[in-house]
Design a protein around this motif. Sequence first.
Motif, short mmCIF file in Angstrom:
data_model
loop_
_atom_site.label_atom_id
_atom_site.label_comp_id
_atom_site.label_asym_id
_atom_site.label_seq_id
_atom_site.Cartn_x
_atom_site.Cartn_y
_atom_site.Cartn_z
N GLY A 17 0.81 -1.21 0.00
CA GLY A 17 0.00 0.00 0.00
C GLY A 17 0.84 1.26 0.00
O GLY A 17 0.51 2.25 -0.67
N LEU A 18 1.95 1.24 0.74
CA LEU A 18 2.86 2.39 0.74
C LEU A 18 3.56 2.52 -0.61
O LEU A 18 3.76 3.63 -1.11
CB LEU A 18 3.89 2.23 1.85
N ILE A 19 3.94 1.40 -1.20
CA ILE A 19 4.58 1.42 -2.51
C ILE A 19 3.65 2.06 -3.54
O ILE A 19 4.07 2.89 -4.36
CB ILE A 19 4.99 0.00 -2.94
N ILE A 20 2.38 1.69 -3.49
CA ILE A 20 1.38 2.28 -4.41
C ILE A 20 1.30 3.79 -4.20
O ILE A 20 1.29 4.57 -5.16
CB ILE A 20 0.01 1.62 -4.18
N ARG A 21 1.27 4.21 -2.95
CA ARG A 21 1.12 5.64 -2.65
C ARG A 21 2.33 6.45 -3.08
O ARG A 21 2.19 7.60 -3.53
CB ARG A 21 0.88 5.82 -1.15
N PHE A 22 3.53 5.88 -2.98
CA PHE A 22 4.75 6.62 -3.29
C PHE A 22 5.20 6.47 -4.74
O PHE A 22 6.10 7.20 -5.19
CB PHE A 22 5.91 6.15 -2.39
N ALA A 23 4.60 5.56 -5.49
CA ALA A 23 5.11 5.23 -6.83
C ALA A 23 5.16 6.44 -7.75
O ALA A 23 6.12 6.62 -8.52
CB ALA A 23 4.26 4.13 -7.46
N ASN A 36 -6.50 -12.42 -4.38
CA ASN A 36 -7.80 -12.03 -3.85
C ASN A 36 -8.43 -10.99 -4.76
O ASN A 36 -8.15 -9.80 -4.65
CB ASN A 36 -7.63 -11.49 -2.42
N GLU A 37 -9.30 -11.44 -5.64
CA GLU A 37 -9.83 -10.53 -6.67
C GLU A 37 -10.59 -9.36 -6.08
O GLU A 37 -10.43 -8.22 -6.53
CB GLU A 37 -10.72 -11.30 -7.65
N ALA A 38 -11.42 -9.61 -5.08
CA ALA A 38 -12.21 -8.52 -4.51
C ALA A 38 -11.31 -7.44 -3.92
O ALA A 38 -11.53 -6.24 -4.15
CB ALA A 38 -13.15 -9.07 -3.43
N ALA A 39 -10.28 -7.85 -3.18
CA ALA A 39 -9.39 -6.88 -2.55
C ALA A 39 -8.55 -6.13 -3.58
O ALA A 39 -8.39 -4.90 -3.48
CB ALA A 39 -8.47 -7.59 -1.56
N ILE A 40 -8.04 -6.85 -4.57
CA ILE A 40 -7.19 -6.21 -5.58
C ILE A 40 -8.01 -5.27 -6.46
O ILE A 40 -7.58 -4.15 -6.77
CB ILE A 40 -6.49 -7.28 -6.44
N ARG A 41 -9.20 -5.70 -6.86
CA ARG A 41 -10.05 -4.84 -7.69
C ARG A 41 -10.42 -3.56 -6.95
O ARG A 41 -10.37 -2.46 -7.50
CB ARG A 41 -11.32 -5.60 -8.10
N SER A 42 -10.79 -3.69 -5.68
CA SER A 42 -11.15 -2.51 -4.89
C SER A 42 -9.98 -1.53 -4.79
O SER A 42 -10.15 -0.32 -4.91
CB SER A 42 -11.60 -2.96 -3.50
N LEU A 43 -8.79 -2.07 -4.57
CA LEU A 43 -7.59 -1.24 -4.44
C LEU A 43 -7.29 -0.54 -5.77
O LEU A 43 -6.94 0.65 -5.78
CB LEU A 43 -6.42 -2.12 -4.01
N ALA A 44 -7.43 -1.26 -6.87
CA ALA A 44 -7.17 -0.68 -8.19
C ALA A 44 -8.15 0.44 -8.50
O ALA A 44 -7.77 1.50 -9.02
CB ALA A 44 -7.25 -1.77 -9.26
N GLU A 45 -9.40 0.24 -8.16
CA GLU A 45 -10.41 1.28 -8.39
C GLU A 45 -10.14 2.50 -7.53
O GLU A 45 -10.30 3.64 -7.97
CB GLU A 45 -11.80 0.72 -8.09
N GLN A 46 -9.68 2.27 -6.31
CA GLN A 46 -9.38 3.38 -5.40
C GLN A 46 -8.27 4.27 -5.94
O GLN A 46 -8.33 5.50 -5.80
CB GLN A 46 -8.97 2.81 -4.04
N HIS A 47 -7.26 3.64 -6.58
CA HIS A 47 -6.09 4.40 -7.04
C HIS A 47 -6.10 4.64 -8.54
O HIS A 47 -5.15 5.26 -9.07
CB HIS A 47 -4.82 3.64 -6.65
N GLY A 48 -7.12 4.18 -9.25
CA GLY A 48 -7.18 4.38 -10.68
C GLY A 48 -6.10 3.61 -11.44
O GLY A 48 -5.53 4.12 -12.42
N LEU A 49 -5.82 2.39 -11.01
CA LEU A 49 -4.76 1.58 -11.60
C LEU A 49 -5.33 0.30 -12.21
O LEU A 49 -6.41 -0.15 -11.85
CB LEU A 49 -3.72 1.22 -10.53
N ASP A 50 -4.56 -0.28 -13.13
CA ASP A 50 -4.93 -1.57 -13.70
C ASP A 50 -4.62 -2.67 -12.70
O ASP A 50 -3.79 -2.49 -11.79
CB ASP A 50 -4.14 -1.82 -14.99
#
Length: 355
Positions: A17-23, A36-50
């Motif tokens: 999560g920190l890596i995503i924020r600092f990238a 974990n598709e549900a967790a990964i999809r939610s995270l991707a939608e939150q950050h606008g990432l694939d």
Amino acid sequence: MTDNRFLLYGANGYTAGLIIRFAGEYGLKPVLAGRNEAAIRSLAEQHGLDYRIASLDDPKQVDALLQGFQVVLHAAGPFMYTARPMMEACLRNKVHYLDITGEITVFEMGKRLHEKAQQAGIVVMPGVGFDVVPTDCMALFVKNHLQDAVQLDLAFATLGGMLSHGTATTMAENLGGDGAERRDGKIVRRPIGEKGKWIDFGVKKIFCMSIPWGDVSTAYTTTGIPNITTFTRASPGTFRMLRWQKMYNWILRLGPIKAYYKKKIKQQPAGPSDEMRAKALSLIWAQGTNASGKTFTALLQAPEGYTLTAITSLIITKKVLEGNVRAGYSTPAALYGADLILEVPNTSRSIVAET
């Protein structure tokens, strides 16, 4: 134009999560991945990432996952279980492998794949985070100043902060295990906490005890120093208690005991808060000694460990994407030098003594 995309596997973990924020600060764009598709999809939608989904238990899924990427930053631990399938997939698909482990077994695993990595034209570099970038860089710094060192002692301590779920779970998996140090070029089993001493980290003196930190493997690769002991902060009471450890290790290795600790871990916060990380400090002490007793001692002060892991992993990912690589297994300092750690903001290094 250099591709700024990399695959971040285990993206729903605390450090990831920190890596995503600092990238974005490093001009990088992670593609999030995990099982974990549900967790990964939610995270991707939150950050606008694939995002992509795959289980490491299925080699075909992992092969499909890696298509179109130059670099994998693997952040799904415990790495004793997850590193091998991802390393092997990277070899098959000629994708550079990085991870944030600190586990000796994973470093040794990577080292055994050196020739295969050379043939595949990829770098295999476990440990691009706090485990072990700052200590690896300090090991090389000592070696550069005391070329004939035969003993290397490394110690680290954190002022403030706390463990993430991932780090704590890895520790739970290793309950009842042995310690380790390097002796005459070989890794040997030794009791955890066999050695203890007060160490002056500059800002304060802290009691430390010996533990099986990753540098038992990596610092030898980086420096060739044949005898290496690693230490971390511990209370004198814990140190005294560990004198009796061998009597109850068999209990700690039992499945129900590990399950109990893992349950307790899940009840805790996922990791340190932003405020806690901002106030915390990482301290590194390194000392080399040669055969005649001459010593060289140095200190490093750096940001809190999880912050440091996010930053160093991104710095190294960017270097690899830019083609700054040497095919085969490598440690961070062996490839990028002792000053790699000084690329991290708010980091300082000092020479304490040459005696």
